[in-house]
Scaffold this motif. Structure first.
Motif, mmCIF file in Angstrom:
data_model
loop_
_atom_site.group_PDB
_atom_site.id
_atom_site.type_symbol
_atom_site.label_atom_id
_atom_site.label_comp_id
_atom_site.label_asym_id
_atom_site.label_seq_id
_atom_site.Cartn_x
_atom_site.Cartn_y
_atom_site.Cartn_z
ATOM 1 N N HIS A 148 1.111 -1.300 0.064
ATOM 2 C CA HIS A 148 -0.181 -0.086 0.034
ATOM 3 C C HIS A 148 0.863 1.265 -0.096
ATOM 4 C CE1 HIS A 148 -3.715 -2.277 0.903
ATOM 5 N NE2 HIS A 148 -3.024 -2.838 2.021
ATOM 6 N N VAL A 149 0.294 2.348 -0.608
ATOM 7 C CA VAL A 149 1.141 3.626 -0.263
ATOM 8 C C VAL A 149 0.383 4.230 1.287
ATOM 9 C CG1 VAL A 149 1.350 6.029 -1.180
ATOM 10 C CG2 VAL A 149 0.543 4.057 -2.805
ATOM 11 N N PRO A 150 1.724 4.327 1.974
ATOM 12 C CA PRO A 150 1.512 4.765 3.212
ATOM 13 C C PRO A 150 1.348 6.386 3.451
ATOM 14 C CG PRO A 150 3.861 3.893 3.001
ATOM 15 C CD PRO A 150 3.245 3.918 1.776
ATOM 16 N N HIS A 151 0.236 6.799 4.145
ATOM 17 C CA HIS A 151 0.085 8.188 4.324
ATOM 18 C C HIS A 151 0.974 8.928 5.090
ATOM 19 C CE1 HIS A 151 -3.193 11.209 5.547
ATOM 20 N NE2 HIS A 151 -2.338 11.787 4.839
ATOM 21 N N ALA A 152 1.797 8.422 6.008
ATOM 22 C CA ALA A 152 2.834 9.317 6.788
ATOM 23 C C ALA A 152 3.920 9.557 6.056
ATOM 24 C CB ALA A 152 3.208 8.327 8.172
ATOM 25 N N PRO A 153 4.355 8.748 5.487
ATOM 26 C CA PRO A 153 5.792 9.157 4.477
ATOM 27 C C PRO A 153 5.291 9.910 3.275
ATOM 28 C CG PRO A 153 5.359 6.820 4.208
ATOM 29 C CD PRO A 153 4.609 7.281 5.472
ATOM 30 N N LEU A 154 4.348 9.535 2.796
ATOM 31 C CA LEU A 154 3.547 10.792 1.560
ATOM 32 C C LEU A 154 3.471 11.996 2.153
ATOM 33 C CD1 LEU A 154 2.246 10.662 -1.274
ATOM 34 C CD2 LEU A 154 0.130 10.180 -0.096
ATOM 35 N N ARG A 155 2.992 12.084 3.189
ATOM 36 C CA ARG A 155 2.679 13.564 3.884
ATOM 37 C C ARG A 155 3.897 14.305 4.165
ATOM 38 N NH1 ARG A 155 0.210 16.474 8.715
ATOM 39 N NH2 ARG A 155 -1.916 16.810 8.044
ATOM 40 N N THR A 156 4.818 13.193 4.661
ATOM 41 C CA THR A 156 6.296 13.976 4.741
ATOM 42 C C THR A 156 7.083 14.650 3.595
ATOM 43 O OG1 THR A 156 6.352 12.882 6.917
ATOM 44 C CG2 THR A 156 8.435 13.901 6.143
ATOM 45 N N TYR A 157 6.681 13.657 2.495
ATOM 46 C CA TYR A 157 7.559 13.876 1.131
ATOM 47 C C TYR A 157 6.786 14.816 0.748
ATOM 48 C CZ TYR A 157 9.286 12.647 -3.235
ATOM 49 O OH TYR A 157 10.053 12.751 -4.434
ATOM 50 N N VAL A 158 5.830 15.513 0.883
ATOM 51 C CA VAL A 158 5.055 16.403 0.236
ATOM 52 C C VAL A 158 5.160 17.782 1.088
ATOM 53 C CG1 VAL A 158 2.940 17.571 -0.527
ATOM 54 C CG2 VAL A 158 3.745 15.286 -1.219
ATOM 55 N N MET A 159 4.896 17.470 2.281
ATOM 56 C CA MET A 159 4.877 18.787 3.318
ATOM 57 C C MET A 159 6.142 19.170 4.125
ATOM 58 S SD MET A 159 0.956 17.947 5.106
ATOM 59 C CE MET A 159 1.101 19.331 5.868
ATOM 60 N N GLY A 160 7.136 18.347 3.755
ATOM 61 C CA GLY A 160 8.284 18.398 4.755
ATOM 62 C C GLY A 160 8.045 18.017 6.107
ATOM 63 N N ASP A 161 8.861 18.881 7.009
ATOM 64 C CA ASP A 161 8.871 18.680 8.660
ATOM 65 C C ASP A 161 7.216 18.849 8.889
ATOM 66 O OD1 ASP A 161 11.713 18.119 8.701
ATOM 67 O OD2 ASP A 161 11.845 20.216 9.286
ATOM 68 N N ARG A 162 6.491 19.781 8.135
ATOM 69 C CA ARG A 162 5.199 19.855 8.816
ATOM 70 C C ARG A 162 4.324 18.751 8.604
ATOM 71 N NH1 ARG A 162 3.442 22.513 4.694
ATOM 72 N NH2 ARG A 162 1.410 23.041 5.334
ATOM 73 N N GLY A 163 4.648 17.851 7.859
ATOM 74 C CA GLY A 163 4.034 16.619 7.466
ATOM 75 C C GLY A 163 4.165 15.662 8.602
ATOM 76 N N GLY A 164 5.142 15.666 9.468
ATOM 77 C CA GLY A 164 5.032 14.788 10.840
ATOM 78 C C GLY A 164 4.358 15.504 11.986
ATOM 79 N N ASP A 165 3.511 16.565 11.847
ATOM 80 C CA ASP A 165 2.867 17.411 12.827
ATOM 81 C C ASP A 165 1.353 17.117 12.547
ATOM 82 O OD1 ASP A 165 1.848 19.068 14.725
ATOM 83 O OD2 ASP A 165 2.972 20.682 14.161
ATOM 84 N N HIS A 166 0.694 16.630 13.438
ATOM 85 C CA HIS A 166 -0.509 16.340 13.115
ATOM 86 C C HIS A 166 -1.579 17.382 13.207
ATOM 87 C CE1 HIS A 166 -2.680 15.719 16.926
ATOM 88 N NE2 HIS A 166 -1.372 15.820 17.606
ATOM 89 N N THR A 167 -0.914 18.419 13.937
ATOM 90 C CA THR A 167 -1.877 19.707 13.934
ATOM 91 C C THR A 167 -1.525 20.550 12.774
ATOM 92 O OG1 THR A 167 -0.015 20.710 15.164
ATOM 93 C CG2 THR A 167 -1.589 19.708 16.241
ATOM 94 N N ALA A 168 -0.618 20.309 11.825
ATOM 95 C CA ALA A 168 -0.381 21.033 10.422
ATOM 96 C C ALA A 168 -1.402 20.614 9.725
ATOM 97 C CB ALA A 168 0.818 21.062 9.988
ATOM 98 N N THR A 169 -1.964 21.722 9.051
ATOM 99 C CA THR A 169 -2.856 21.259 7.668
ATOM 100 C C THR A 169 -2.282 21.540 6.523
ATOM 101 O OG1 THR A 169 -4.661 22.331 9.231
ATOM 102 C CG2 THR A 169 -5.315 22.274 6.890
#
Length: 578
Positions: A148-169
């Motif tokens: 599967h494509v996993p959401h957490a690395p996808l988010r970090t790949y696109v958003m950078g450090d913000r991707g690891g912060d669940h409060t970041a939109t």
């Protein structure tokens, strides 16, 4: 033919009644079922055994292990011939070079995979998710693998450090970029998209995963890729099953309904029994029935036994995780050196003194530290339905011993390798009655084995063996599930869910993925603590008795539980058709 399996009781994976017969194999496919005449390069005598399709495990975490291990145990030694990884929104792709350490800490925290092993073993010969699939495709394994494509690395790949912060939109452009990357991954052969929404998933640093509170806009935006591609499934874990907050559970289930409705794709999510809300699973099952009635293909992933921690001075979890002296010793010492220190009377006294001051721990932490009524010795074969009378608390009471002192001494047995079983989910009432209810639910999938993960304190990749061995014979309460239904659940039903229509049944034209099982001998020994990970890392490995042969694509991969060294398995890209 290349292979003939003779004279077994065939349970063909479709749920149909078993029958006696043979199976003929040629070029990796099943070419004859019933009375098979002729000769073969290899003949397997299945007299007195059950012949099933190879098991399909749709919930594993071999995302790192595929870099260094061709065997992919413990799933492969428990009859599994096909598996899906990248579940729960975590994995190692897509990955920019400057995020490798972050992803390792993520998997080390969420899935308890030693960071040292990941640093040593990961090859990182990829960046994008299609690159990752290409890297896997260059290797051979004992079993087939999909991802599967996993959401957490996808988010970090696109958003950078913000991707690891669940409060970041994420911005609208970032959501669109995640959708594009997911679409590209599906086109390259990803099975689907996965995400996590549980507070129990945290990084090695103790931080919540960035996807914990991802908005409906973000999730709907990303998963539009599945609708666009016309393929793929959604897998997720949510805290809906463990909360006693009705409104929170309703919001999570509403989100699940929206995801399934927008994409029109199959969706599955974890459902367990938690002590804080022991009957929540029933309400969730009712909600799923309603979703199904509305035409949505939503399923619950359930487990065949309690989800339990394995406690030991040689694993990563003990009752003394909050004791400063134990924390200091276990951080610097291992094995015999650690046990030698723990055996010293003054060290024992100090740790027990600190342990006595541990208060106000609730939930799983409270159970791990002082839940003696739920701690049981792991004997051979393992009893996954233990009674309160066999708990460490009961043993201490019968001996007239102080329970804290007795438990500490028990953990020192076998040179500190005594394993203690602590069921913390699916065992609220001290029996498997509710597990039976989940397993026989009309829209349940057998999953959550987490093969490849939780190396130091959970060993549930043996779920297929428990499913067949325990439930075909019956629980201690007398609940029993027909063998044909159990096999169907771990073969054709799971295979069809992820789009693999070329396996999961003993039918002409299907892949020759098969198990020959001595059902009377099918059982599980206690897990062993082995040091076979890269950089000398340790993990729990559980072997099974009763598998005469496991066959992958017509090749015998395991004989009496031992790997033959054959690697006919490979990457499976997306949907497969017979």
């Amino acid at each position: 033919m290349d292979l003939i399996i003779k004279g077994g009781e065939i349970v063909d994976g479709t749920g149909a009644p078993k029958f006696r017969g043979d199976v003929g194999v040629k070029d990796g496919k099943i070419v004859a079922v019933g009375k098979v005449e002729g000769t073969a390069k290899c003949t397997v005598d299945a007299e007195g055994a059950v012949v099933t399709p190879g098991f399909v495990d749709i919930h594993t975490h071999y995302d790192g292990q595929v870099s260094w291990d061709a065997m992919l145990a413990p799933s492969s030694i428990n009859g599994v011939t096909s598996t899906a990884m990248g579940n729960c929104g975590v994995g190692f792709a897509p990955a920019r070079a400057d995020k490798h350490d972050f992803l390792i800490r993520l998997l080390e925290g969420v899935e308890d995979i030693p960071g040292t092993a990941l640093h040593e073993g990961l090859t990182w010969d990829w960046e994008s998710f299609p690159d990752y699939l290409d890297a896997i495709s260059r290797r051979a394994y004992a079993i087939d693998i999909g991802a599967h494509v996993p959401h957490a690395p996808l988010r970090t790949y696109v958003m950078g450090d913000r991707g690891g912060d669940h409060t970041a939109t994420p911005t609208a452009d970032e959501i669109e970029r995640m959708r594009q990357l997911t679409y590209e991954a599906l086109q390259a052969g990803a099975l689907g998209f996965s995400t996590t929404r549980t507070m129990f998933h945290r990084t090695k640093d103790g931080q919540n995963v960035g996807t914990l509170t991802a908005s409906e806009d973000e999730l709907l935006g990303i998963t539009r890729a599945l609708d666009q591609a016309g393929r793929g499934v959604i897998q997720l874990i949510s805290d809906a099953y463990l909360t006693n907050d009705d409104e929170f559970a309703a919001r999570e289930l509403s989100l699940i309904r929206s995801l399934a409705a927008q994409t029109g794709r199959k969706l599955s999510f974890t459902v367990q029994q938690n002590d804080d809300a022991p009957d929540r699973w029933r309400q969730i099952f009712q909600e799923i029935v309603g979703m199904r009635a509305a035409g949505l293909d939503v399923s619950a992933q359930v487990a065949p036994r309690p989800i339990g921690a394995i406690l030991s001075f040689s694993t990563s979890m003990t009752p003394y995780i909050a004791c400063p002296t134990y924390i200091k010793l276990s951080a610097t010492l291992r094995g015999e050196s650690l046990v030698a220190e723990l055996n010293k009377p003054e060290v024992k006294a100090q740790i027990l003194s600190e342990h006595a001051r541990v208060v106000n721990l609730t939930g799983n932490a409270g159970a791990i530290t002082k839940g003696y009524m739920r701690m049981f010795r792991m004997n051979d074969p393992v009893d996954y339905e233990p009674s309160a009378e066999s708990s460490l608390q009961a043993e201490a009471d019968r001996l007239g011993r102080n329970v804290d002192d007795y438990v500490y001494d028990t953990f020192l047995e076998d040179d500190g390798q005594r394993l203690i079983y602590l069921p913390f989910n699916n065992y609220s009432y001290g029996n498997l009655d509710d597990v039976y209810g989940m397993m026989t639910g009309p829209h349940a999938l057998y999953g959550i084995s987490d093969g490849g993960a939780h190396c130091g304190f959970i060993c549930d990749a043996s779920f297929p063996t428990t499913t067949i061995g325990l439930w075909s014979k019956g629980s201690k309460s007398g609940y029993q599930i027909p063998l044909e239904a159990l096999v169907h659940g771990y073969t054709q039903r799971n295979a069809r869910h992820v789009g693999w229509h070329d396996r999961g049944a003993i039918k002409v034209g299907q892949l020759a993925d098969l198990n020959v099982i001595d059902l009377g001998k099918l059982s599980l020994s206690p897990p062993e603590i082995v040091r076979d990970l890269p950089a000398g890392g340790t993990r729990l490995l559980q072997t099974a008795k009763g598998y005469r042969q496991t066959i992958k694509s017509g090749v015998v991969t395991f004989e009496d539980g031992k790997w033959t060294g054959e690697t006919p398995g490979k990457l499976v890209r997306g949907e497969q058709f017979a």
